[in-house]
Design a protein around this motif. Sequence first.
Motif, mmCIF file in Angstrom:
data_model
loop_
_atom_site.group_PDB
_atom_site.id
_atom_site.type_symbol
_atom_site.label_atom_id
_atom_site.label_comp_id
_atom_site.label_asym_id
_atom_site.label_seq_id
_atom_site.Cartn_x
_atom_site.Cartn_y
_atom_site.Cartn_z
ATOM 1 N N GLY A 205 19.129 25.407 26.361
ATOM 2 C CA GLY A 205 20.262 26.264 26.025
ATOM 3 C C GLY A 205 21.596 25.531 26.033
ATOM 4 O O GLY A 205 22.576 26.027 25.473
ATOM 5 N N TRP A 206 21.625 24.344 26.663
ATOM 6 C CA TRP A 206 22.891 23.603 26.740
ATOM 7 C C TRP A 206 22.589 22.129 26.966
ATOM 8 O O TRP A 206 21.815 21.780 27.839
ATOM 9 C CB TRP A 206 23.722 24.128 27.908
ATOM 10 C CG TRP A 206 25.151 23.654 27.936
ATOM 11 C CD1 TRP A 206 25.664 22.627 28.686
ATOM 12 C CD2 TRP A 206 26.250 24.191 27.211
ATOM 13 N NE1 TRP A 206 27.021 22.500 28.472
ATOM 14 C CE2 TRP A 206 27.409 23.449 27.564
ATOM 15 C CE3 TRP A 206 26.373 25.228 26.283
ATOM 16 C CZ2 TRP A 206 28.657 23.717 27.031
ATOM 17 C CZ3 TRP A 206 27.627 25.501 25.745
ATOM 18 C CH2 TRP A 206 28.750 24.757 26.127
ATOM 19 N N PHE A 207 23.178 21.269 26.163
ATOM 20 C CA PHE A 207 22.984 19.829 26.297
ATOM 21 C C PHE A 207 24.291 19.167 25.902
ATOM 22 O O PHE A 207 24.685 19.199 24.741
ATOM 23 C CB PHE A 207 21.833 19.365 25.403
ATOM 24 C CG PHE A 207 21.264 18.008 25.784
ATOM 25 C CD1 PHE A 207 21.780 17.271 26.834
ATOM 26 C CD2 PHE A 207 20.193 17.470 25.077
ATOM 27 C CE1 PHE A 207 21.264 16.035 27.189
ATOM 28 C CE2 PHE A 207 19.656 16.239 25.417
ATOM 29 C CZ PHE A 207 20.199 15.519 26.477
ATOM 30 N N ASP A 208 24.977 18.577 26.867
ATOM 31 C CA ASP A 208 26.302 18.023 26.617
ATOM 32 C C ASP A 208 26.368 16.590 27.140
ATOM 33 O O ASP A 208 25.894 16.308 28.249
ATOM 34 C CB ASP A 208 27.354 18.884 27.323
ATOM 35 C CG ASP A 208 28.750 18.675 26.761
ATOM 36 O OD1 ASP A 208 28.889 17.925 25.781
ATOM 37 O OD2 ASP A 208 29.696 19.281 27.304
ATOM 38 N N ALA A 209 26.917 15.696 26.358
ATOM 39 C CA ALA A 209 27.156 14.316 26.768
ATOM 40 C C ALA A 209 28.655 14.150 26.967
ATOM 41 O O ALA A 209 29.444 14.414 26.060
ATOM 42 C CB ALA A 209 26.635 13.341 25.721
ATOM 43 N N ILE A 210 29.059 13.694 28.149
ATOM 44 C CA ILE A 210 30.462 13.716 28.555
ATOM 45 C C ILE A 210 30.906 12.322 28.976
ATOM 46 O O ILE A 210 30.185 11.630 29.703
ATOM 47 C CB ILE A 210 30.651 14.702 29.732
ATOM 48 C CG1 ILE A 210 30.159 16.100 29.334
ATOM 49 C CG2 ILE A 210 32.104 14.746 30.204
ATOM 50 C CD1 ILE A 210 29.863 17.003 30.512
ATOM 51 N N GLY A 211 32.089 11.911 28.557
ATOM 52 C CA GLY A 211 32.657 10.648 29.012
ATOM 53 C C GLY A 211 32.033 9.432 28.347
ATOM 54 O O GLY A 211 31.572 9.482 27.212
ATOM 55 N N ARG A 212 31.972 8.332 29.128
ATOM 56 C CA ARG A 212 31.464 7.074 28.592
ATOM 57 C C ARG A 212 30.310 6.564 29.463
ATOM 58 O O ARG A 212 30.078 7.058 30.556
ATOM 59 C CB ARG A 212 32.589 6.030 28.519
ATOM 60 C CG ARG A 212 33.257 5.720 29.849
ATOM 61 C CD ARG A 212 34.529 4.906 29.658
ATOM 62 N NE ARG A 212 35.060 4.410 30.920
ATOM 63 C CZ ARG A 212 35.769 5.131 31.782
ATOM 64 N NH1 ARG A 212 36.036 6.401 31.509
ATOM 65 N NH2 ARG A 212 36.208 4.600 32.903
ATOM 66 N N GLN A 213 29.624 5.539 28.965
ATOM 67 C CA GLN A 213 28.365 5.129 29.585
ATOM 68 C C GLN A 213 28.530 4.302 30.858
ATOM 69 O O GLN A 213 27.615 4.239 31.669
ATOM 70 C CB GLN A 213 27.522 4.350 28.578
ATOM 71 C CG GLN A 213 27.043 5.207 27.412
ATOM 72 C CD GLN A 213 25.892 4.569 26.661
ATOM 73 O OE1 GLN A 213 25.206 3.698 27.178
ATOM 74 N NE2 GLN A 213 25.657 5.007 25.433
ATOM 75 N N ALA A 214 29.668 3.649 31.059
ATOM 76 C CA ALA A 214 29.867 2.814 32.244
ATOM 77 C C ALA A 214 31.362 2.687 32.510
ATOM 78 O O ALA A 214 32.177 2.872 31.598
ATOM 79 C CB ALA A 214 29.238 1.433 32.046
ATOM 80 N N PRO A 215 31.746 2.379 33.755
ATOM 81 C CA PRO A 215 33.176 2.276 34.080
ATOM 82 C C PRO A 215 33.918 1.247 33.237
ATOM 83 O O PRO A 215 35.098 1.447 32.921
ATOM 84 C CB PRO A 215 33.163 1.864 35.557
ATOM 85 C CG PRO A 215 31.860 2.343 36.080
ATOM 86 C CD PRO A 215 30.896 2.204 34.948
ATOM 87 N N ASP A 216 33.253 0.148 32.885
ATOM 88 C CA ASP A 216 33.908 -0.923 32.133
ATOM 89 C C ASP A 216 33.525 -0.913 30.656
ATOM 90 O O ASP A 216 33.590 -1.937 29.973
ATOM 91 C CB ASP A 216 33.567 -2.281 32.744
ATOM 92 C CG ASP A 216 32.053 -2.523 32.823
ATOM 93 O OD1 ASP A 216 31.289 -1.587 32.516
ATOM 94 O OD2 ASP A 216 31.654 -3.644 33.201
#
Length: 215
Positions: free
Chosen positions: A67-78
Amino acid sequence: MTPSTAAPSVPFSALRSLSPPLPDDQPEALGLSTARLQRASDAFKREVDKGTLPGATLLVGRRGRIGWFDAIGRQAPDSDIPMRPDSIFRIFSMTKPIVSLGIMMLVEDGELLLSDPVAKFIPEFADQKVGIDKAGKLELVPVAQPMTVQDLLRHTSGLAYEHTGSSPVHQLYQQSRVRSRKISNAEHASIVGGLPLICQPGAEFNYSRSTDILG
Protein backbone atom coordinates in the motif's frame (compact mmCIF):
# COMPACT_ATOMS: atom_id res chain seq x y z
CA MET A 1 21.35 1.96 8.20
CA THR A 2 23.05 2.95 4.97
CA PRO A 3 23.30 0.73 1.90
CA SER A 4 26.41 -1.41 1.55
CA THR A 5 28.74 0.29 -0.90
CA ALA A 6 30.42 -3.05 -1.60
CA ALA A 7 27.27 -4.74 -2.86
CA PRO A 8 26.69 -4.72 -6.61
CA SER A 9 23.64 -2.97 -7.98
CA VAL A 10 20.89 -5.44 -8.72
CA PRO A 11 17.78 -4.41 -10.67
CA PHE A 12 14.69 -4.36 -8.49
CA SER A 13 12.92 -6.51 -11.09
CA ALA A 14 15.58 -9.19 -10.59
CA LEU A 15 15.12 -9.11 -6.82
CA ARG A 16 11.35 -9.43 -7.12
CA SER A 17 11.74 -12.38 -9.49
CA LEU A 18 13.32 -14.39 -6.67
CA SER A 19 9.96 -14.68 -4.94
CA PRO A 20 6.31 -14.21 -5.91
CA PRO A 21 5.78 -10.46 -6.36
CA LEU A 22 3.43 -8.52 -4.12
CA PRO A 23 0.91 -6.48 -6.11
CA ASP A 24 0.44 -2.78 -5.41
CA ASP A 25 -2.86 -1.33 -4.26
CA GLN A 26 -4.29 1.93 -3.02
CA PRO A 27 -3.81 2.37 0.74
CA GLU A 28 -7.51 2.88 1.41
CA ALA A 29 -8.32 -0.37 -0.39
CA LEU A 30 -6.20 -2.12 2.22
CA GLY A 31 -7.69 -0.31 5.20
CA LEU A 32 -4.74 2.11 5.39
CA SER A 33 -4.68 5.90 5.37
CA THR A 34 -2.76 7.76 2.68
CA ALA A 35 -2.57 10.84 4.90
CA ARG A 36 -1.14 8.86 7.83
CA LEU A 37 1.35 7.03 5.64
CA GLN A 38 2.48 10.35 4.18
CA ARG A 39 3.07 11.57 7.75
CA ALA A 40 5.38 8.58 8.30
CA SER A 41 7.35 9.42 5.16
CA ASP A 42 7.48 13.08 6.20
CA ALA A 43 8.93 12.07 9.59
CA PHE A 44 11.82 10.29 7.85
CA LYS A 45 12.29 13.25 5.51
CA ARG A 46 12.67 15.54 8.51
CA GLU A 47 15.40 13.29 9.90
CA VAL A 48 17.17 13.40 6.53
CA ASP A 49 16.94 17.19 6.49
CA LYS A 50 18.41 17.33 10.02
CA GLY A 51 21.27 15.04 9.01
CA THR A 52 20.26 12.28 11.44
CA LEU A 53 20.33 9.73 8.62
CA PRO A 54 21.18 9.94 4.91
CA GLY A 55 18.12 8.11 3.67
CA ALA A 56 15.58 5.34 4.14
CA THR A 57 13.05 3.18 2.37
CA LEU A 58 9.57 2.78 3.81
CA LEU A 59 7.30 -0.08 2.76
CA VAL A 60 3.91 -0.87 4.29
CA GLY A 61 1.97 -3.90 3.14
CA ARG A 62 -1.29 -5.49 4.19
CA ARG A 63 -3.34 -8.45 3.03
CA GLY A 64 -0.57 -9.50 0.66
CA ARG A 65 -0.44 -6.15 -1.14
CA ILE A 66 1.86 -3.14 -1.00
CA GLY A 67 0.00 0.00 0.00
CA TRP A 68 2.98 2.34 0.40
CA PHE A 69 6.56 2.25 -0.86
CA ASP A 70 8.69 5.37 -0.56
CA ALA A 71 12.41 5.97 -1.15
CA ILE A 72 13.67 8.96 0.84
CA GLY A 73 16.96 10.87 0.85
CA ARG A 74 20.23 9.52 -0.50
CA GLN A 75 22.06 6.20 -0.34
CA ALA A 76 25.01 7.19 1.90
CA PRO A 77 26.23 10.18 3.94
CA ASP A 78 28.99 10.96 1.43
CA SER A 79 26.93 10.25 -1.69
CA ASP A 80 24.55 12.29 -3.82
CA ILE A 81 22.94 9.15 -5.28
CA PRO A 82 19.25 9.19 -4.39
CA MET A 83 17.79 6.34 -2.33
CA ARG A 84 15.94 3.90 -4.58
CA PRO A 85 13.44 1.08 -4.01
CA ASP A 86 16.13 -1.41 -5.07
CA SER A 87 18.93 -0.01 -2.86
CA ILE A 88 20.80 -2.85 -1.13
CA PHE A 89 21.36 -2.56 2.62
CA ARG A 90 23.76 -4.22 5.02
CA ILE A 91 21.61 -5.09 8.02
CA PHE A 92 22.12 -6.71 11.41
CA SER A 93 20.09 -8.25 14.23
CA MET A 94 17.08 -9.25 12.14
CA THR A 95 16.39 -12.12 14.54
CA LYS A 96 15.26 -9.44 17.02
CA PRO A 97 12.03 -8.47 15.21
CA ILE A 98 11.31 -12.12 14.39
CA VAL A 99 11.67 -13.24 18.03
CA SER A 100 9.69 -10.21 19.22
CA LEU A 101 6.90 -11.05 16.79
CA GLY A 102 6.84 -14.60 18.16
CA ILE A 103 6.49 -13.23 21.69
CA MET A 104 3.61 -10.98 20.63
CA MET A 105 1.88 -13.99 19.04
CA LEU A 106 2.12 -15.74 22.43
CA VAL A 107 0.65 -12.64 24.05
CA GLU A 108 -2.16 -12.65 21.49
CA ASP A 109 -2.85 -16.32 22.27
CA GLY A 110 -2.98 -15.60 26.00
CA GLU A 111 0.11 -17.68 26.80
CA LEU A 112 1.84 -14.79 28.59
CA LEU A 113 1.39 -11.13 29.52
CA LEU A 114 3.73 -8.24 28.80
CA SER A 115 3.65 -7.51 32.54
CA ASP A 116 4.76 -11.05 33.48
CA PRO A 117 8.08 -11.14 35.34
CA VAL A 118 10.83 -12.91 33.43
CA ALA A 119 11.46 -15.05 36.52
CA LYS A 120 8.05 -16.66 35.98
CA PHE A 121 9.57 -18.50 33.01
CA ILE A 122 13.29 -18.48 33.84
CA PRO A 123 13.91 -19.02 37.60
CA GLU A 124 17.51 -17.74 37.36
CA PHE A 125 16.09 -14.23 37.04
CA ALA A 126 14.28 -14.40 40.39
CA ASP A 127 16.95 -12.87 42.63
CA GLN A 128 18.79 -10.36 40.48
CA LYS A 129 20.93 -7.49 41.67
CA VAL A 130 21.89 -4.20 40.04
CA GLY A 131 25.61 -3.50 39.73
CA ILE A 132 26.59 0.02 40.80
CA ASP A 133 30.02 1.31 39.80
CA LYS A 134 31.62 2.86 42.91
CA ALA A 135 34.99 4.24 41.81
CA GLY A 136 35.65 1.16 39.72
CA LYS A 137 34.37 -1.26 42.32
CA LEU A 138 31.11 -3.18 41.91
CA GLU A 139 28.41 -2.71 44.52
CA LEU A 140 25.29 -4.87 44.29
CA VAL A 141 21.84 -3.57 45.25
CA PRO A 142 18.41 -5.27 45.03
CA VAL A 143 16.11 -4.57 42.10
CA ALA A 144 13.33 -2.07 42.79
CA GLN A 145 10.93 -4.04 40.59
CA PRO A 146 11.22 -7.30 38.67
CA MET A 147 12.25 -7.41 35.04
CA THR A 148 9.23 -8.02 32.80
CA VAL A 149 8.64 -9.42 29.33
CA GLN A 150 7.95 -5.86 28.18
CA ASP A 151 11.36 -4.78 29.51
CA LEU A 152 12.99 -7.43 27.34
CA LEU A 153 11.03 -6.32 24.28
CA ARG A 154 12.05 -2.67 24.64
CA HIS A 155 15.59 -3.25 25.98
CA THR A 156 14.84 -1.64 29.34
CA SER A 157 15.64 -4.88 31.16
CA GLY A 158 18.92 -3.78 32.70
CA LEU A 159 20.79 -6.43 30.70
CA ALA A 160 23.83 -5.48 28.64
CA TYR A 161 26.13 -6.56 25.83
CA GLU A 162 29.75 -7.34 26.61
CA HIS A 163 30.95 -5.06 23.79
CA THR A 164 28.99 -1.89 24.59
CA GLY A 165 31.01 -0.61 27.54
CA SER A 166 33.81 -1.14 30.03
CA SER A 167 31.97 -0.88 33.37
CA PRO A 168 32.41 -3.60 36.01
CA VAL A 169 29.16 -5.19 34.80
CA HIS A 170 30.39 -5.20 31.18
CA GLN A 171 33.63 -6.79 32.38
CA LEU A 172 31.68 -9.62 34.04
CA TYR A 173 29.90 -10.22 30.73
CA GLN A 174 33.27 -10.33 28.97
CA GLN A 175 34.66 -12.84 31.48
CA SER A 176 31.63 -15.15 31.27
CA ARG A 177 30.86 -17.91 28.76
CA VAL A 178 27.92 -15.94 27.39
CA ARG A 179 29.42 -15.76 23.86
CA SER A 180 30.21 -19.46 23.63
CA ARG A 181 28.58 -21.31 20.75
CA LYS A 182 28.85 -24.55 22.73
CA ILE A 183 26.14 -23.70 25.27
CA SER A 184 22.41 -24.22 24.90
CA ASN A 185 19.86 -21.42 24.93
CA ALA A 186 18.86 -22.47 28.45
CA GLU A 187 22.49 -22.38 29.61
CA HIS A 188 22.90 -18.96 28.03
CA ALA A 189 19.84 -17.65 29.89
CA SER A 190 21.14 -19.13 33.13
CA ILE A 191 24.49 -17.35 32.71
CA VAL A 192 22.85 -14.00 31.90
CA GLY A 193 20.44 -14.40 34.80
CA GLY A 194 23.37 -14.81 37.15
CA LEU A 195 25.04 -11.56 36.08
CA PRO A 196 24.29 -8.18 37.69
CA LEU A 197 22.08 -5.71 35.86
CA ILE A 198 23.55 -2.50 34.49
CA CYS A 199 20.57 -0.46 35.74
CA GLN A 200 17.20 -0.95 37.41
CA PRO A 201 14.64 -2.73 35.19
CA GLY A 202 12.50 -0.18 33.36
CA ALA A 203 14.83 2.72 34.19
CA GLU A 204 16.65 3.20 30.88
CA PHE A 205 17.28 1.79 27.42
CA ASN A 206 20.37 -0.34 26.91
CA TYR A 207 20.85 -2.33 23.70
CA SER A 208 21.48 -5.78 25.11
CA ARG A 209 20.98 -9.52 25.15
CA SER A 210 17.32 -8.95 25.99
CA THR A 211 16.10 -10.56 22.76
CA ASP A 212 18.31 -13.59 23.37
CA ILE A 213 16.45 -14.08 26.66
CA LEU A 214 13.11 -13.68 24.87
CA GLY A 215 14.24 -16.51 22.62
